[in-house]
Design an enzyme around this catalytic site. Structure first.
Site, PDB file in Angstrom:
ATOM      1  CB  CYS A 372       5.679 -94.187  49.476  1.00  0.00           C
ATOM      2  SG  CYS A 372       4.741 -94.521  47.733  1.00  0.00           S
ATOM      3  CB  CYS A 375       7.343 -92.097  46.881  1.00  0.00           C
ATOM      4  SG  CYS A 375       5.435 -91.731  47.238  1.00  0.00           S
ATOM      5  CB  CYS A 704     -25.572-113.317  51.152  1.00  0.00           C
ATOM      6  SG  CYS A 704     -25.996-112.358  52.520  1.00  0.00           S
ATOM      7  CB  CYS A 707     -28.765-115.517  52.803  1.00  0.00           C
ATOM      8  SG  CYS A 707     -28.833-113.345  52.046  1.00  0.00           S
TER       9      CYS A 707
END
Length: 814
Positions: A372, A375, A704, A707
């Site tokens: 990481c 990190c 959508c 849709c």
């Protein structure tokens, strides 16, 4: 500091759909950004910019801020250089790397106030063989100070085939090591996985990437993978040895699923504002961004299976993949060894964690991963802080756990580690665990932890206290300290025995009492109730403004979250804070709050500039500002272009029950002669509930995709049933019309059937045959029509179904 996502994954994994849904989600919930020139976090409405770097993606559902097609076109490259699509994509990315100044110049105007989404091509060798993509990202990070997380999408259906799943793991691992970014692997389209049959194991096996030896029996059943049994086993061992790959799941159409992923991404790149699920408003905004609901048909993904088979083939299995992994394995091991050289930070694992934590009343634990980047950036600061805090009285211990190691996975899960680094403060020998919410530099860590390690409330001499007591003992003081411990994350508690140290030396205050000082409304408020629940409620209620302000100030963020989390009625006044009448509006609105807050109404005043996301979500028009918007449980009320002297009378009308609710509706169509009828909010009750007919109603959204796929199917159904005057097939745009509370529409498309007998039924069929069969079985009888026996009805329904389908097919052909 600018944040963003690098969206990658094989063809058909849903990258473009993801960018579309994620951009809407992030735009509507707003973002917070870090300002390195100032202390802390600066709050502002964040716009989202989607950057399309896929030259093959010529149909974009999202608004594109930057498009690689403006630099180079794939079709031109293929034509001029006689290349196929794959070679053409590699050429395009090479060209972009050589002309990176073009992209940097395009990004410059966006980085001040945008969150970035990079939509990359789906050609997998760009991410684990060629270096151009990694070079492009690294140059942007260095030049523009970006903090990016790689979001690697894998189609969840690959879990249904053990060979394809192993291939997906190998691809994910190779990409993680090659890209060298904070990385999240995502099983996309998780809502469709059941369409491909049962999994060999439960879903956790596939997301946690547990012991792959259990897959061997299932791999042996496939002649393709059985032929290369030893090779497959070696590959599984490589994946297990790294222990880096796991997955989170995603349904891009589900608000909670998207919200959970956003929190993981925010943690991975240091973007700390990840508590979006605590706000009802934000979840509601997320729901609008979620594309199409949870009951969906599978999107077309031609080429995915061929791609998956290629990954499973012996050519991939072997030398090329392992040769790539081996040097990176050594690199990762070296990084891990370097990480372990620290002396001041204790190294914990599953074997010693309980013993060490059990020996300390206060200990800080970082859960990290060796690969990481964030990190690794934190490590020297964390080490320096640990060295400094060893001399504190008493010493404050800092520790770390490699949460990516197999032996520590259960430990990480117990402490809800969802991203790296995650820092937990453990108190009472591990009895309680809290998030670390302080700075990430050594000096900031030291200062924050010194405050956290002390008592929840301290005796003071000169700074404003909260608790005033005759003596620092007894039941009232103990109750106060218990509440202080519980609420210390949200409030700074103080106590004293000398009321003279209160602001302005208020020696008239007689304890025991709790005085809450406020930066709004009255300067302070007192309570002498020391029941713990009552004291907590007093602090919560009194610590909340009479009128919440919606602006860009960071101090108001916590109040906004609580405001929208409240289930009661909400009265909102939106205006321009630069309006000459702003002060008059504030005065009238505060007076309304004083008079009517007892009616379970909470009040908010919002600056139109800061409130764009809320205006968009609630369907309010900026041209109607200043306006009052009242949101009740089942209705809403709007007063556009309001004047200051109209504020109080309007609120009185609402509380008296004389206001008519506002209903957003498109105009009723003058001509409505199509097979599928158009319904709007203003005629819904007439068409659906009062027509005496059997009505199938679809709620859809224009954007959508599902849709759009359903539209011709409903057309076929309507044509099939055109001779039945008692059946109506209808549709309503749920984004342009208010949906009545009778319908629980949580996504698009959603369908409901209202029979002539008065029964309202939700329905999720997706084929013409299913829909017609459902209508036939559930429709009510015609007036005066005798009830038919079930067997005859079934027979007739089956015959009618076949006749109508044939008729529909003929009609559509003509």
């Amino acid at each position: 500091m600018v944040f963003g996502q690098v969206v990658i994954g094989p063809p058909g994994s849903g990258k473009t759909t993801y960018c579309n849904g994620m951009s809407q989600f992030l735009s509507l919930i707003g973002r917070l950004c870090a300002d390195e020139g100032r202390e802390g976090w600066e709050s502002e409405e964040r716009k989202v910019a989607v950057v399309n770097l896929d030259p093959a993606n010529d149909v974009l559902p999202y608004e594109c801020a930057i498009n690689i097609e403006n630099l180079i076109k794939l079709s031109d490259v293929m034509s001029e250089h006689s290349l196929g699509p794959n070679g053409g994509l590699v050429y395009c990315l090479d060209y972009l790397e050589k002309n990176i100044d073009w992209l940097e110049e395009k990004l410059e105007p966006l980085i001040e106030d945008h969150y970035l989404l990079f939509d990359f091509p789906g050609q997998v060798e760009l991410f684990f063989l060629h270096s151009n993509t990694r070079n492009i990202i690294n140059k942007l990070i260095k030049k523009l100070n970006l903090r990016l997380t790689a979001v690697h999408l894998i189609d969840a259906h690959l879990c249904c085939d053990p060979g394809k799943y192993v291939s997906a793991l190998l691809l994910s691992l190779s990409t993680m090591l090659h890209m060298e970014l904070p990385h999240i692997n995502v099983l996309s389209k998780i809502d469709l996985i059941e369409n491909y049959g049962n999994l060999a194991f439960n879903l956790n096996f596939y997301t946690d990437v547990e012991d792959l030896s259990y897959l061997q029996r299932h791999l042996d059943q496939d002649p393709r993978s059985a032929k290369y049994r030893k090779l497959t086993k070696e590959l599984c061992d490589v994946i297990d040895d790294f222990g880096l790959v796991n997955f989170t799941t995603l349904d891009i159409q589900d608000k909670e699923s998207v919200g959970n992923l956003v929190k993981l991404i925010d943690k991975s790149n240091g973007y700390i504002f990840s508590s979006i699920d605590s706000s009802v408003c934000c979840l509601a905004l997320a729901q609008r961004a979620a594309s199409c609901g949870s009951r969906r048909r599978r999107e077309g993904t031609e080429g995915e299976e061929n791609h998956a088979r290629l990954l499973c083939s012996p050519a991939m299995a072997s030398s090329r993949a392992f040769a790539l992994l081996l040097p990176l394995l050594l690199l990762a091991s070296a990084a891990s060894c370097a990480h372990s050289e620290a002396e001041a930070v204790l190294t914990l694992d599953a074997g010693n964690f309980t013993e060490v934590v059990g020996a300390h009343d206060f200990i800080v634990v970082e859960f990290y991963a060796p690969w990481c980047g964030h990190c690794n950036q934190l490590a020297p600061e964390y080490e320096e802080a640990a060295a400094a805090l060893r001399s504190h009285d008493p010493p404050i211990v800092l520790a770390k756990v490699d949460a990516s190691a197999d032996r520590n996975r259960d430990l990480a899960g117990k402490h809800d580690v969802q991203g790296y680094p995650t820092i937990r403060i453990l108190r009472g020998r591990g009895a309680s665990s809290h998030d670390y919410a302080g700075p990430r530099d050594a000096a900031g860590i030291v200062a924050y932890l010194k405050r956290q390690a002390g008592p929840a409330s301290v005796e003071i001499a000169t700074s404003p206290p909260v608790g005033v007591f005759p003596e620092l003992s007894g039941g009232e003081f103990e109750s106060f300290m218990a509440v202080a411990e519980k609420m210390r994350g949200d409030y700074d508690f103080r106590h004293t025995t000398d009321a003279g140290v209160l602001p302005r030396g208020d020696r008239t205050a007689r304890g025991p009492l709790v005085r809450l000082f406020k930066p709004f409304d009255e300067l302070f408020v007192d309570s002498q109730e020391f029941d713990r629940d009552a004291l907590e409620k007093f602090i919560e209620a009194s610590g909340f403004p009479t009128v919440v302000t919606f602006d860009t100030g960071p101090a108001n963020q916590k109040y906004l979250l609580k405001y929208f989390d409240n289930a009661g009625t909400k009265a909102m006044l939106f205006l321009s804070f630069s309006d000459d009448r702003a002060e008059a509006f504030r005065t009238q609105f505060h007076e309304a709050a004083k008079q009517y807050s007892a009616n379970n109404i909470s009040f908010l005043i919002g600056d139109v500039t800061a409130s764009q996301g809320a205006l968009q979500y609630f369907g309010l028009k900026e041209s109607d500002v200043p306006l009052i918007f009242i949101l009740a449980s089942k209705s809403k009320y709007i007063k556009p272009t309001v004047e200051p002297d109209q504020v109080l009378p309007y609120l009185k009308e609402y509380t008296d029950g004389t206001l008519a609710p506002h209903v957003k509706s498109e105009p009723i169509p003058e001509v409505n002669d199509q097979p599928v009828k158009t319904v709007v909010a203003d005629n819904l009750r007439e068409v659906v509930f009062n027509s005496g007919k059997n009505v199938l109603l679809e709620f859809y959204a224009p954007w959508c995709g599902h849709c759009h796929k359903l539209a011709p199917i409903l057309e076929e159904v309507a044509v099939s049933l055109k001779d039945d005057e008692d059946v109506v097939i209808a549709k309503m745009d749920g984004t342009a019309n208010d949906v009545p509370s009778d319908f629980a529409v949580e996504g698009y498309p959603s369908m409901y059937f209202y029979s002539s007998g008065g029964n309202l039924l939700p329905y999720d069929g997706r084929t013409a045959e299913e829909i017609i069969d459902f209508i036939t079985k559930n429709k009510g009888s015609r007036p005066g029509e005798a009830t038919t026996t079930e067997s005859v009805k079934d027979e007739l329904g089956s015959w009618e179904l076949q006749v109508r389908r044939c008729s529909a097919a003929d009609s559509l052909r003509t």
